[in-house]
Design an enzyme around this catalytic site. Structure first.
Site, short mmCIF file in Angstrom:
data_model
loop_
_atom_site.label_atom_id
_atom_site.label_comp_id
_atom_site.label_asym_id
_atom_site.label_seq_id
_atom_site.Cartn_x
_atom_site.Cartn_y
_atom_site.Cartn_z
N LYS A 9 12.13 6.23 84.05
CA LYS A 9 13.20 7.22 83.97
C LYS A 9 14.49 6.63 84.51
CE LYS A 9 13.31 10.99 86.70
NZ LYS A 9 13.19 12.39 87.17
N SER A 25 19.73 5.84 67.37
CA SER A 25 19.16 5.31 68.61
C SER A 25 20.06 5.56 69.81
CB SER A 25 18.90 3.82 68.50
OG SER A 25 20.14 3.15 68.38
N TYR A 58 15.05 5.88 70.06
CA TYR A 58 14.54 4.59 70.52
C TYR A 58 15.68 3.78 71.12
CZ TYR A 58 16.52 2.87 66.16
OH TYR A 58 17.38 2.58 65.14
#
Length: 117
Positions: A9, A25, A58
């Site tokens: 994270k 992305s 992504y």
């Protein structure tokens, strides 16, 4: 049986760019990627603290040391420059593995730079 757990994270990074006319992305400073154990092309979930938006995309490697956090393509509609977001990656593992697994959580400063010491 496998469970899905928090792997990595980046907590409270600031969006520095939003590029609508891009393939898609999120571009992340490579220093932040390394610190958070994120891989290029890895799936991530984005949570926008400013507007509550959530999305899945992504990772694209960004210039090392730049502090770049850029939402690309349709994701650019989910945040504005200056918004604070959380970038989350998950991993699948057995329940036994998950009991001892420790996620990597990074708290960059207000300029998306690593705080050392």
């Amino acid at each position: 049986m496998f469970v899905t757990v928090l792997k990595s994270k980046l907590h409270r990074v600031k969006v520095t760019q939003a590029e609508l006319n891009y393939v898609g992305s999120i571009t992340i400073d490579e220093d932040l990627m390394d610190a958070a154990n994120l891989l290029e092309n890895e799936q991530v979930h984005i949570v926008n603290n400013n507007n509550g938006e959530r999305l899945v995309t992504y990772v694209i490697k960004g210039e090392r040391g730049s502090g770049i956090i850029c939402l690309n393509g349709a994701a650019a509609r989910k945040a504005q420059v200056g918004d604070i977001i959380i970038i989350i990656a998950y991993a699948m593992m057995t329940a036994e593995e998950a009991r001892d697994f420790k996620p990597t959580v990074v708290f960059p400063n207000d300029n998306n730079r690593l705080v050392i010491g």
